[in-house]
Design a protein around this motif. Structure first.
Motif, short mmCIF file in Angstrom:
data_model
loop_
_atom_site.label_atom_id
_atom_site.label_comp_id
_atom_site.label_asym_id
_atom_site.label_seq_id
_atom_site.Cartn_x
_atom_site.Cartn_y
_atom_site.Cartn_z
N LEU A 193 -39.96 17.23 16.68
CA LEU A 193 -39.85 15.84 17.16
C LEU A 193 -38.58 15.16 16.66
N ALA A 194 -37.72 15.90 15.97
CA ALA A 194 -36.48 15.32 15.46
C ALA A 194 -35.65 14.79 16.62
N GLY A 195 -35.19 13.56 16.48
CA GLY A 195 -34.32 12.96 17.49
C GLY A 195 -35.03 12.50 18.74
N ALA A 196 -36.36 12.62 18.77
CA ALA A 196 -37.07 12.19 19.97
C ALA A 196 -36.89 10.69 20.16
N GLU A 197 -36.67 10.28 21.39
CA GLU A 197 -36.45 8.86 21.68
C GLU A 197 -37.68 8.05 21.26
N GLY A 198 -37.42 7.02 20.46
CA GLY A 198 -38.51 6.18 19.99
C GLY A 198 -39.12 6.62 18.68
N SER A 199 -38.59 7.70 18.09
CA SER A 199 -39.17 8.21 16.84
C SER A 199 -38.68 7.45 15.62
N GLY A 200 -37.61 6.69 15.79
CA GLY A 200 -37.10 5.92 14.67
C GLY A 200 -36.59 6.77 13.53
N GLY A 201 -36.25 7.99 13.81
CA GLY A 201 -35.74 8.88 12.76
C GLY A 201 -36.82 9.42 11.84
N GLU A 202 -38.10 9.25 12.21
CA GLU A 202 -39.22 9.67 11.35
C GLU A 202 -39.13 11.14 10.95
N TRP A 203 -38.67 11.97 11.86
CA TRP A 203 -38.70 13.42 11.61
C TRP A 203 -37.30 14.05 11.61
N ASN A 204 -36.27 13.24 11.36
CA ASN A 204 -34.90 13.75 11.49
C ASN A 204 -34.43 14.59 10.31
#
Length: 1007
Positions: free
Chosen positions: A354-365
């Motif tokens: 989920l890294a970089g997923a739109e709307g993730s807010g950087g949670e998994w970057n």
């Protein structure tokens, strides 16, 4: 003159009234269901248990400590088995000369009861969290009190003896005080700490669970194959710049490194999991150092496939084929490109799907940690394991050992199993609904992975999964702050005889201080304690004993002053609990009251978690064995006896708790029984309709039949019960009852002044006394070693085979017909008296009602009871091995005679055996043993017998297993005695018409 044709037998007097026939009111039909309650009332009236305690002063104490059942429902068959075994242990040791104490008890705290109250609240539409905690606790207390009264009566109906007037309850104020005191011992000795680690958590019940509170059932789970992209590949610089390399070698290595980077970056490491809900908490992926891995490329794809031509995947070679099959890629649609070494894997950098997923807010970057671990397998899955250390103990332990917990622990899951509200995409979704059914979290996560291209495959799997044994809902592993007892930390109490740590003390206790029945119990508990983690003591509930401690505000759990350790504060808490119970902890002003003037309440937080209920029951040794007047001097029980599930339950928690407070095991013996199954060996279930309810068995058969079922079973394994088994048990009871009835009927003629000294008895009586001597040892050793099956089977076989089918059958003639003063008759009556006292006391621990009925039939009286008796001592002089050896020979020859008689009876050549006078052909050595024809005729129940060493005719009767013995059956000569029915030559030649000499003398003595 005409011949006299008068039938002289019609003129013979009727001698029936001259026989000493059995006299007893003991009924053949027991009528146990109706009669047993009367004996219970009688025991209550005369105070049997208390009288035993008075009489036992000075005896060696023997204490079976009762594992507390939960006070939350009617008894099931497991309860009946458990309590009956305990009762047999207690009663048998009392009757063998001990002061055998039994204090029944109940576990009153914890989820079993709290859950029942919550169910009532939910039915009324009420919110438990809005109810005053003390009011809620009082409702739990009242609920428990009601069920204690019900269960007490149900246990007593089974004939269980004990101190029912003063049982122990974990919710008694005194007990709550001592439980708190035991916890304070952990606090003060330095083994208590607060930590954050994954524990089994029930989202439905909103609390942590112990292993003993979990059961495993099949569950259908989502399963997913998830792609973790390789974003970088960087081997250590030393690999490509070794000074000893030539320029060509260095250039070749650099080229290989570049080739590997080009091959790996953009590929995907694939993981497999049955818990998609843990993917948002992923922090790492691990691999196995010893497995063979490969890089695979997709060359073709079918319709509706998430893989695309050119995709590259890294998989363990052993499971690559099955993995591609789950992705709908058939053979020929993929190819293996190259090997992947562990060193190359370690050089890769992975990204979360989920890294970089739109709307993730950087949670998994952040990059995912990628390293080797020893818990990875290539038996199933992909050869890689995704790690969410907040939700898995192996991952947690790995990163704790690496000192990296602060980098990998997450707090994404709330106590109700929902994701924290601010978690991108999934906030507020639930892993489980409140009813325990599948929530919406897994579906949402799978959908998002599909959306971002993070899935290779998905499916469902049916597997064994942990469930709460109370709510029956699935549980999860969840990282939460909890209170733990460190089992490998030195206990600062100076009680180091068996070690300095809880684990060390427990393992030594298991091998040095405890005897295990069966022995397998030792291995099970040892392996559990050897490998178990620290003990989670805290629960996030309301009904129980709180963790009576305070933490300094602003301090970290690792700070030395985090916990308040003040004996004065502890003493104030205990004083309040003694008079008010644990409710005192929750009353307004409690913190100020307990801290007193020594500590500023503003500096301290009060802990409101409650203790694991297993800590409560594990502490019972302290407030039952150590604290009560009828406990034990050293606080140690002689026996703990429970089901095999308690190796992870009460046996386990009691061991850990005691090792933390008294430095050793709280028991000397641990006895374990198995589970109860139906007649076909299936687990009992209300839905299957195969349950057996103790109350219904008692109503149909009586409690003694249920107790007899327990005694006949090998309780160390799983037992079976059902209608046909109970019928067989009832038949065994009937046969035994007939034996006892025969004894009662004939012993009515016994007069102590006519008793015969064993040394003067005939061999037959001395043989029975020898068997009594041997059996006395068997019974006592069986009871001492808790082998009731062997005890009962030995006594039953003796009663039904040696007595009913042999001795009674032989001696009926002497008992009924002999003159009152004949040696045989008086010796037989003496033996019957000895049998009465031994059989009743031997059987009393098992057949508590029937043994009492038999006893009172002969020893009536207002205060009389078999349960006030001890097993009689058996004189050593009764043992006669030489006589027993001769008797074996005699019994073998008798079998040939009775076999020959039975053959002639089938052929209608004779009716009763008294019509015969067999000829017995014996080898010379046997003829030296069997010398008295009259005695042997009596044993064979024939009117006469002839013993000879002549060669036997060819048509004589023989038995293959008794070589050298043959029998020819001929008819007895003479007339039939009208009193004893023997056919003898002298019948009709005596003063009394139609009698033999023996009967004539008997009649003369009566006149």
């Amino acid at each position: 003159m005409c011949a006299d044709t008068t039938d002289t037998t019609s003129l013979t007097p009727d001698y029936k009234d001259t026989l000493a026939l059995p006299q007893t009111d003991f009924p053949m039909r027991a009528g146990l269901p109706k009669r047993e309650p009367g004996w219970l009332e009688r025991w209550e009236t005369i105070g049997v248990y208390d009288r035993l305690r008075d009489r036992a002063e000075g005896r060696t104490p023997f204490t079976l400590h009762d594992g507390p059942p939960y006070a939350n429902g009617h008894l099931h068959i497991g309860h009946a088995l458990n309590k009956t075994i305990k009762d047999i242990i207690v009663r048998s040791h009392q009757m063998m000369g001990h002061d055998a104490r039994y204090i029944p008890g109940w576990d009153c705290h914890g989820l079993p009861i709290e859950w029942k109250i919550e169910e009532q609240y939910r039915a009324k539409g009420m919110d438990k969290d809005k109810v005053d905690v003390v009011d809620f606790r009082q409702e739990c207390r009242r609920f428990a009190e009601g069920w204690i009264d019900i269960q007490r009566d149900e246990f007593k109906r089974l004939g269980i003896t004990g101190n029912w007037a003063d049982p122990y309850l974990t919710m008694d104020y005194r007990a709550e005080r001592i439980i708190a005191e035991e916890f304070q011992t952990f606090l003060m000795s330095g083994v208590l700490y607060q930590g954050s680690k994954p524990v089994m958590w029930s989202p439905v019940e909103k609390t942590a669970l112990a292993e003993a509170e979990v059961e495993y059932h099949d569950k259908e789970s989502f399963t997913v194959w998830v792609k973790f992209p390789v974003t970088d590949f960087s081997l250590p610089e030393a690999d490509v710049s070794d000074e000893e390399m030539s320029d060509d070698e260095r250039e070749a290595v650099a080229s290989a490194r570049a080739e590997a980077r080009e091959a790996f970056v953009g590929a995907n490491v694939v993981i497999w999991t049955t818990t998609p809900w843990t993917i948002p908490s992923n922090k790492a992926v691990v691999f196995g150092e010893d497995f063979s891995y490969g890089l695979y490329e997709v060359t073709d794809t079918p319709d509706e496939c998430w893989a695309q031509v050119g995709d590259r995947y890294i998989l363990a070679d052993r499971v690559a084929g099955p993995t591609f099959a789950r992705a709908r890629l058939e053979d020929g649609m993929w190819r293996r490109v190259r090997d992947v070494t562990p060193a190359q894997l370690a050089a890769m950098t992975l990204a979360h799907p989920l890294a970089g997923a739109e709307g993730s807010g950087g949670e998994w970057n952040d990059p995912r940690d990628f390293r080797a671990a020893d818990f990875v397998t290539d038996e199933e899955g992909t050869g890689f394991v995704h790690c969410a250390p907040s939700h898995g103990m192996e991952e947690y332990e790995l990163y704790r050992g690496l000192g990296m917990l602060d980098r990998v622990i997450t707090y994404n899951v709330e106590d109700d199993g929902s994701f924290r509200p601010d978690l991108p995409f999934f906030g507020g979704t639930r892993i489980l609904k409140q009813n325990g059914k599948e929530g919406d979290a897994n579906a949402a996560i799978i959908a998002k992975l599909v959306e971002v291209g993070g899935l290779l495959a998905r499916g469902k799997i049916k597997h064994s999964y942990p469930h709460s044994w109370r709510s029956k809902a699935p549980v999860i592993y969840r990282n939460t702050p909890q209170w733990f007892a460190a089992i490998d930390r030195a206990v600062g109490d100076g009680q180091d005889t068996y070690g300095t740590t809880i684990r060390g003390r427990a393992l030594r206790s298991i091998d040095e201080l405890v005897t295990w029945t069966p022995r397998s119990g030792r291995n099970r508990l040892y392996s559990m304690i050897e490998s178990r983690p620290d003990w989670v003591l805290s629960r996030q509930r309301a009904w129980g004993v709180p963790l009576t401690c305070f933490t300094r505000k602003g301090a970290k759990p690792t700070d030395t002053d985090f916990l308040l350790r003040d004996p004065a504060v502890n003493a104030r808490i205990l004083e309040a609990f003694e008079t008010e119970g644990a409710d005192a902890w929750y009353k307004p002003g409690a913190k100020e009251r307990f801290l007193g003037t020594d500590h500023d309440p503003a500096d301290w937080d009060q802990v409101f978690d409650i203790l694991d209920v297993w800590f409560d029951s594990g502490s019972t040794h302290a407030f039952v064995l150590r604290d009560r007047a009828d406990g034990t001097e050293d606080g140690i029980a002689d026996v703990y006896m429970e089901g095999t599930d308690q190796h992870r339950g009460w046996f386990h928690s009691s061991m850990l708790q005691a090792c933390g407070t008294i430095g050793r095991a709280p028991y000397r013996n641990v006895v374990t029984h198995g589970f109860t199954l139906d007649e076909k060996g299936n687990k009992m279930s209300k839905s299957l309709g195969n349950t057996v309810v103790p109350e219904e068995v008692v109503k149909q058969y009586g409690a003694d039949i249920l107790r007899l079922w327990v005694a006949q079973a090998d309780y160390t394994s799983d037992q079976r019960i059902g209608p046909e088994i109970l019928k067989g048990t009832a038949d065994s009871y009937r046969r035994l009852r007939n034996t006892l009835r025969f004894i009662l009927g004939n012993v009515a003629h016994y007069r102590p002044e006519d008793a015969v000294d064993p040394a003067d008895m005939p061999e037959l009586e001395r043989l029975i006394l020898n068997k009594l001597s041997v059996l006395d040892g068997v019974v006592r050793e069986g009871y001492r070693s808790f082998d009731f099956q062997h005890v009962f089977q030995s006594v039953f076989n003796f009663a039904t085979v040696d007595l009913s089918s042999f001795y009674f059958d032989v001696r009926k003639d002497a008992l009924y017909c002999d003159p009152r003063d004949s040696l045989e008759r008086r010796a037989a009556l003496t033996v019957l008296d000895l049998l009465f006292h031994r059989l009743t006391t031997w059987l009393a621990p098992i057949l508590v009602f029937t043994a009492e009925e038999v006893w009172l039939e002969r020893v009536p009286g207002e205060g009389s009871s078999v349960h006030l008796q001890d097993m009689p001592d058996t004189p050593a002089a009764w043992r006669d091995d030489a006589l027993a050896a001769r008797a074996d020979t005699v019994r073998a020859v008798r079998r040939v005679v009775t076999g020959a008689l039975e053959e002639k009876r089938r052929e209608k050549e004779i009716g009763a055996s008294l019509e015969a006078a067999p000829i017995v052909y014996l080898p010379a050595d046997v003829a030296e043993i069997i010398t008295d024809r009259d005695t042997f005729a009596t044993l064979c129940i024939t009117s006469d017998i002839r013993l000879t060493t002549d060669p036997a005719p060819a048509d004589a009767y023989r038995l293959p297993d008794v070589p050298g013995i043959a029998v020819s059956v001929v008819s007895a000569e003479g007339e039939k005695c009208q009193r004893c029915w023997k056919i003898l030559p002298d019948v009709g030649t005596h003063a009394h018409p139609g009698t033999c000499a023996r009967c004539d003398r008997a009649l003369a003595a009566q006149s």
